[in-house]
Design an enzyme around this catalytic site. Structure first.
Site, PDB file in Angstrom:
ATOM      1  N   GLU A 179       6.178   8.647   5.131  1.00 20.33           N
ATOM      2  CA  GLU A 179       6.147   8.453   6.594  1.00 20.33           C
ATOM      3  C   GLU A 179       7.565   8.615   7.133  1.00 20.33           C
ATOM      4  O   GLU A 179       7.806   9.403   8.044  1.00 20.33           O
ATOM      5  CB  GLU A 179       5.564   7.075   6.910  1.00 20.33           C
ATOM      6  CG  GLU A 179       4.105   6.972   6.397  1.00 20.33           C
ATOM      7  CD  GLU A 179       3.208   6.178   7.299  1.00 20.33           C
ATOM      8  OE1 GLU A 179       3.480   4.979   7.500  1.00 20.33           O
ATOM      9  OE2 GLU A 179       2.241   6.760   7.820  1.00 20.33           O
TER      10      GLU A 179
ATOM     11  N   HIS B  59       0.852  -1.185   0.000  1.00 19.57           N
ATOM     12  CA  HIS B  59       0.000   0.000   0.000  1.00 19.57           C
ATOM     13  C   HIS B  59       0.885   1.231   0.000  1.00 19.57           C
ATOM     14  O   HIS B  59       2.116   1.118   0.131  1.00 19.57           O
ATOM     15  CB  HIS B  59      -0.916   0.000   1.237  1.00 19.57           C
ATOM     16  CG  HIS B  59      -0.149   0.011   2.510  1.00 19.57           C
ATOM     17  ND1 HIS B  59       0.249  -1.146   3.169  1.00 19.57           N
ATOM     18  CD2 HIS B  59       0.361   1.034   3.227  1.00 19.57           C
ATOM     19  CE1 HIS B  59       0.948  -0.820   4.237  1.00 19.57           C
ATOM     20  NE2 HIS B  59       1.043   0.490   4.287  1.00 19.57           N
TER      21      HIS B  59
HETATM   22  C1  LIG Z   1       0.564  -4.224   8.714  1.00 19.65           C
HETATM   23  C2  LIG Z   1       0.580  -2.769   8.336  1.00 19.65           C
HETATM   24  C3  LIG Z   1      -0.592  -2.008   8.512  1.00 19.65           C
HETATM   25  C4  LIG Z   1      -0.572  -0.662   8.145  1.00 19.65           C
HETATM   26  N1  LIG Z   1       0.559  -0.093   7.625  1.00 19.65           N
HETATM   27  O1  LIG Z   1       0.563   1.220   7.239  1.00 19.65           O
HETATM   28  C5  LIG Z   1       1.707  -0.810   7.448  1.00 19.65           C
HETATM   29  O2  LIG Z   1       2.694  -0.219   6.952  1.00 19.65           O
HETATM   30  C6  LIG Z   1       1.715  -2.179   7.828  1.00 19.65           C
HETATM   31 ZN   LIG Z   2       2.084   1.514   5.775  1.00 14.47          ZN
END
Ligand SMILES: Cc1ccn(O)c(=O)c1
Ligand SMILES: [Zn+2]
Length: 248
Positions: A93, A81
């Site tokens: 981030e 993602h």
């Molecule tokens: C498992 C998990 C859930 C959310 N995010 O942003 C992550 O980077 C990893």
């Molecule tokens: Zn993430």
């Protein structure tokens, strides 16, 4: 000591994301090169999970894995993602020497060698490995375009569509230099189960492609529409941690 009884002693010592201050990074010659193999046949679907969209992969076998690098054993690919900002000036981030990138790709893997399920792995300090790839504004990214072309099928929260034959390994930078440190999920419940592996080299995305991410709805079809304009967490205190690098 319970989290509620004392505020001065860190009760969440390994939160993510962080600023990677390259002057304080320690080169570790014992860090091996990463072994990464992603089978395009593992990709299954695209899902709007409300705060972002996930490309989800089949994780009932070991066809797509990451191992070596800072890891012990192999970790199975589960989903990837992105995190992005309301404009191109922020959105990543992790931050490098105070520099925010416009977006960041997270490739999520779990320690299937040691734990029976992903949910169980989330409960352990060595349960999850996330590869972070920084994105910079540049030429159009054809792999990301293949995702964008399907986003209108998952516009609203909880919608999903088939998404197969996705060659995730083509999204990785050519240069495999990386930083690594022990951290957490960057979304609730912020579990401290993640070995982070952040590539030094950023990959390109163009500004129009990024704009498509911001047109996704964080609301379901039944609700008044609202958009996922941004979904990146603020940087967290590094506490007693040291970031290691695979390169000098
Ligand atoms: C498992 C998990 C859930 C959310 N995010 O942003 C992550 O980077 C990893
Ligand atoms: Zn993430």
């Amino acid at each position: 000591m319970g989290a509620s009884t004392s505020r001065h002693r860190q009760c969440r010592p390994r939160q993510s994301p962080i600023n990677i201050y390259t002057k304080k990074v320690r080169y570790d010659s014992s860090l091996k090169p990463l072994y990464i193999y992603y089978d395009p046949k593992s990709s299954q679907r695209l899902v709007n999970v409300g705060h972002c969209f996930n490309v989800e992969f089949e994780d009932t076998n070991d066809k797509s894995v990451v191992s070596d690098g800072p890891l012990v054993g192999y970790y199975r690919l589960r989903q990837c993602h992105f995190h992005w900002g309301a404009s191109d000036k922020d959105g990543s981030e992790h931050v490098i020497d105070g520099l925010e990138y416009p977006a960041e790709l997270h490739i999520v893997h779990w320690n299937a060698q040691k734990y029976p399920t992903f949910d169980e792995a989330l409960e352990h300090p060595d349960g999850v490995a996330v590869i972070g790839v920084l994105l910079k504004i540049g030429e159009t990214n054809p792999l990301i375009q293949s995702i964008i072309d399907s986003l209108d099928q998952v516009k609203e929260k909880n919608k999903e569509c088939p998404f197969t034959q996705f060659d995730l390994s083509s999204l990785l930078p050519n240069d495999r230099n990386y930083w690594t440190y022990q951290g957490s999920l960057t979304t609730t419940p912020y579990l401290e189960c993640v070995t982070w592996i952040i590539f030094q080299e950023a990959i390109p995305i163009d500004s129009d492609q990024l704009q498509h991410f911001r047109s996704l709805h964080c609301t379901s079809e039944a609700e008044d529409p609202a958009f996922i304009l941004e979904n990146h967490r603020a940087i967290q205190p590094i506490e007693a941690r040291v970031v290691r690098s695979s390169f000098k």
